[in-house]
Design an enzyme around this catalytic site. Structure first.
Site, PDB file in Angstrom:
ATOM      1  N   GLY A  53     -38.193  64.913  16.174  1.00 16.18           N
ATOM      2  CA  GLY A  53     -37.025  64.812  15.307  1.00 16.18           C
ATOM      3  C   GLY A  53     -35.819  65.477  15.930  1.00 16.18           C
ATOM      4  O   GLY A  53     -35.868  65.986  17.049  1.00 16.18           O
ATOM      5  N   ASN A  91     -36.992  69.477  20.419  1.00 17.85           N
ATOM      6  CA  ASN A  91     -37.330  68.062  20.303  1.00 17.85           C
ATOM      7  C   ASN A  91     -38.447  67.715  21.286  1.00 17.85           C
ATOM      8  O   ASN A  91     -38.462  68.195  22.422  1.00 17.85           O
ATOM      9  CB  ASN A  91     -36.077  67.231  20.585  1.00 17.85           C
ATOM     10  CG  ASN A  91     -36.363  65.754  20.661  1.00 17.85           C
ATOM     11  OD1 ASN A  91     -36.606  65.225  21.742  1.00 17.85           O
ATOM     12  ND2 ASN A  91     -36.368  65.082  19.525  1.00 17.85           N
ATOM     13  N   ASP A  92     -39.388  66.874  20.865  1.00 22.43           N
ATOM     14  CA  ASP A  92     -40.544  66.578  21.716  1.00 22.43           C
ATOM     15  C   ASP A  92     -40.161  65.842  22.999  1.00 22.43           C
ATOM     16  O   ASP A  92     -40.802  66.031  24.043  1.00 22.43           O
ATOM     17  CB  ASP A  92     -41.603  65.791  20.946  1.00 22.43           C
ATOM     18  CG  ASP A  92     -41.084  64.495  20.350  1.00 22.43           C
ATOM     19  OD1 ASP A  92     -39.858  64.274  20.327  1.00 22.43           O
ATOM     20  OD2 ASP A  92     -41.918  63.685  19.889  1.00 22.43           O
ATOM     21  N   GLU A 141     -31.032  61.247  22.018  1.00 22.05           N
ATOM     22  CA  GLU A 141     -31.633  60.284  21.091  1.00 22.05           C
ATOM     23  C   GLU A 141     -31.243  58.867  21.510  1.00 22.05           C
ATOM     24  O   GLU A 141     -30.620  58.115  20.760  1.00 22.05           O
ATOM     25  CB  GLU A 141     -31.200  60.589  19.658  1.00 22.05           C
ATOM     26  CG  GLU A 141     -31.803  61.855  19.089  1.00 22.05           C
ATOM     27  CD  GLU A 141     -33.319  61.774  18.933  1.00 22.05           C
ATOM     28  OE1 GLU A 141     -33.853  60.646  18.845  1.00 22.05           O
ATOM     29  OE2 GLU A 141     -33.959  62.838  18.892  1.00 22.05           O
ATOM     30  N   HIS A 144     -31.866  55.430  19.537  1.00 23.02           N
ATOM     31  CA  HIS A 144     -31.077  55.001  18.375  1.00 23.02           C
ATOM     32  C   HIS A 144     -29.675  54.547  18.759  1.00 23.02           C
ATOM     33  O   HIS A 144     -28.787  54.485  17.897  1.00 23.02           O
ATOM     34  CB  HIS A 144     -31.064  56.115  17.332  1.00 23.02           C
ATOM     35  CG  HIS A 144     -32.435  56.418  16.813  1.00 23.02           C
ATOM     36  ND1 HIS A 144     -33.107  55.572  15.964  1.00 23.02           N
ATOM     37  CD2 HIS A 144     -33.288  57.435  17.091  1.00 23.02           C
ATOM     38  CE1 HIS A 144     -34.303  56.066  15.712  1.00 23.02           C
ATOM     39  NE2 HIS A 144     -34.435  57.189  16.385  1.00 23.02           N
ATOM     40  N   CYS A 154     -34.292  49.665  11.630  1.00 23.83           N
ATOM     41  CA  CYS A 154     -34.965  50.809  12.242  1.00 23.83           C
ATOM     42  C   CYS A 154     -35.299  51.838  11.163  1.00 23.83           C
ATOM     43  O   CYS A 154     -34.571  51.955  10.170  1.00 23.83           O
ATOM     44  CB  CYS A 154     -34.050  51.431  13.292  1.00 23.83           C
ATOM     45  SG  CYS A 154     -34.755  52.857  14.154  1.00 23.83           S
ATOM     46  N   CYS A 156     -34.702  54.801  11.129  1.00 22.26           N
ATOM     47  CA  CYS A 156     -33.594  55.760  10.999  1.00 22.26           C
ATOM     48  C   CYS A 156     -32.581  55.305   9.967  1.00 22.26           C
ATOM     49  O   CYS A 156     -31.715  56.074   9.549  1.00 22.26           O
ATOM     50  CB  CYS A 156     -32.916  55.984  12.350  1.00 22.26           C
ATOM     51  SG  CYS A 156     -31.811  54.638  12.868  1.00 22.26           S
ATOM     52  N   CYS A 161     -31.360  49.191  16.723  1.00 14.77           N
ATOM     53  CA  CYS A 161     -31.549  50.309  17.642  1.00 14.77           C
ATOM     54  C   CYS A 161     -32.384  49.873  18.851  1.00 14.77           C
ATOM     55  O   CYS A 161     -33.259  49.005  18.747  1.00 14.77           O
ATOM     56  CB  CYS A 161     -32.234  51.480  16.939  1.00 14.77           C
ATOM     57  SG  CYS A 161     -31.213  52.291  15.686  1.00 14.77           S
ATOM     58  N   GLU A 163     -34.825  51.202  20.326  1.00 13.74           N
ATOM     59  CA  GLU A 163     -36.274  51.345  20.214  1.00 13.74           C
ATOM     60  C   GLU A 163     -36.917  50.211  19.429  1.00 13.74           C
ATOM     61  O   GLU A 163     -38.141  50.060  19.460  1.00 13.74           O
ATOM     62  CB  GLU A 163     -36.643  52.698  19.609  1.00 13.74           C
ATOM     63  CG  GLU A 163     -36.300  52.879  18.146  1.00 13.74           C
ATOM     64  CD  GLU A 163     -36.818  54.205  17.612  1.00 13.74           C
ATOM     65  OE1 GLU A 163     -37.287  54.219  16.467  1.00 13.74           O
ATOM     66  OE2 GLU A 163     -36.761  55.227  18.328  1.00 13.74           O
TER      67      GLU A 163
END
Length: 341
Positions: A53, A91-92, A141, A144, A154, A156, A161, A163
């Site tokens: 996130g 963030n990962d 990010e 997005h 998406c 989000c 987006c 992704e």
């Protein structure tokens, strides 16, 4: 997923725990339980969390997660109240990029662009060993960025987006739609899922592509086309030394990376007159995220120890100055030489 990582980036032990994305407390409990389990067997210096996130600049709060129920979640504070050693949250994708740039495919490169393909797209830029986080901690990010106005919806909340066209979800969606449509080219995928498109997974499509299924190869190439085109824009913006592609979808290897390189080079501004960054397959696999998080945590532990030593030295100096003043008769306790005092 949690692991104990040494200072060379080696995973000493790895454990997993299932979690429900909508259960905020349950996710927190799972993290704490895993930490406590590993602490029983190892001298853990600090804990690094790679959170899926938007994490704020202070690296303490998950502002928003498209795929989890975190909304302005003070994750570091909640965990620090239950874990007695330093806790770092990021963030990962940032932790993954740091892991790959320090110990994986990006090692030796100064400017590394890392893209992770899973349910969505994660991304990060590592510059001279430091993750670029932006003004509010939310840089990277890339998934997005809007690439198709009024495109697919998406999670989000927006449409079109990146992704939604270059991720595991995109791969599964396209495959399932062809099965639902009873397309003759989808007969192999239809067999794999037993006629139930909802049961088809991205790894199954990848396996079918490895076995030579033409449609699966084409679907991965489509993801690669979108990935390469979008990556060309990021190269134009950041001019990295290399591009590292990781995440579950990257298990497809050259079936994905081949089309990605082709479309990136076809779309790259200044092509033929500039250095073209290599597109590399991530080396650390799904462990990259917590290897990077552990490295961040180790750095935090070192900073904490240095701060403790500075405070101890300052306290010692203050105590020494106080003793000297007392010996000299200085300060509020000084006796006055004035008559009648």
């Amino acid at each position: 997923m949690a692991g104990v990582v040494d200072s060379s980036g080696n995973v000493v032990e790895l454990r997993r725990r299932p979690t429900l994305g909508h259960d905020v407390v349950g996710v927190e409990n799972s993290i704490v339980e895993l930490v406590h389990e590993l602490q029983q067997h190892y001298d853990v210096a600090a804990v690094g969390i790679g959170a899926a996130g938007f994490v704020d600049a202070s690296r303490s709060t998950v502002m928003f997660s498209p795929h989890l129920a975190w909304r302005d979640e003070p994750l570091r504070a909640r965990l620090a109240g239950r874990i007695t050693i330093p806790v770092v949250v990021d963030n990962d994708a940032n932790t993954t990029a740091l892991g790959e740039s320090r110990f994986g495919a990006g090692a030796g490169h100064r400017f590394v662009l890392c893209i992770t393909l899973g349910t969505g797209i994660g991304g990060a830029i590592v510059m001279d060993g430091r993750v670029f986080r932006g003004a509010n901690g939310m840089a990277g990010e890339f998934g997005h960025m809007q690439v198709v106005p009024d495109g697919h919806r998406c999670p989000c909340g927006n449409r079109g987006c990146w992704e939604q066209y270059a991720s595991g979800n995109a791969l599964e969606r396209e495959a399932r739609e062809l099965i639902v449509a009873r397309s003759p080219v989808a007969h192999r995928l239809d067999e794999i899922c037993g006629g139930d498109p909802a049961k088809l997974s991205g790894p199954q499509v990848t396996d079918a592509a490895r076995e030579g299924d033409p449609l699966s190869i084409e679907l991965l190439a489509d993801v690669g086309r979108w990935l390469g085109t979008g990556t060309a824009g990021l190269v134009a913006a950041f001019d990295p030394n290399c591009i590292v592609i990781g995440g579950g979808v990257s298990d497809a290897g050259e079936l994905l990376l081949g089309p990605t390189r082709e479309w990136m080079l076809r779309s790259l501004v200044g092509r033929g007159h500039r250095s073209e960054p290599p597109v590399l397959l991530a080396r650390l696999g799904p462990q990259a995220g917590f290897i990077g998080a552990a490295d961040m945590a180790r750095s935090a532990a070192r900073r904490s120890r240095r701060a403790d030593r500075r405070r101890a030295r300052q306290l010692e100096r203050q105590q020494l100055r106080q003793q000297l003043r007392e010996q000299r008769g200085e300060g509020w306790f000084r006796r006055s030489d004035r008559p009648g005092a």
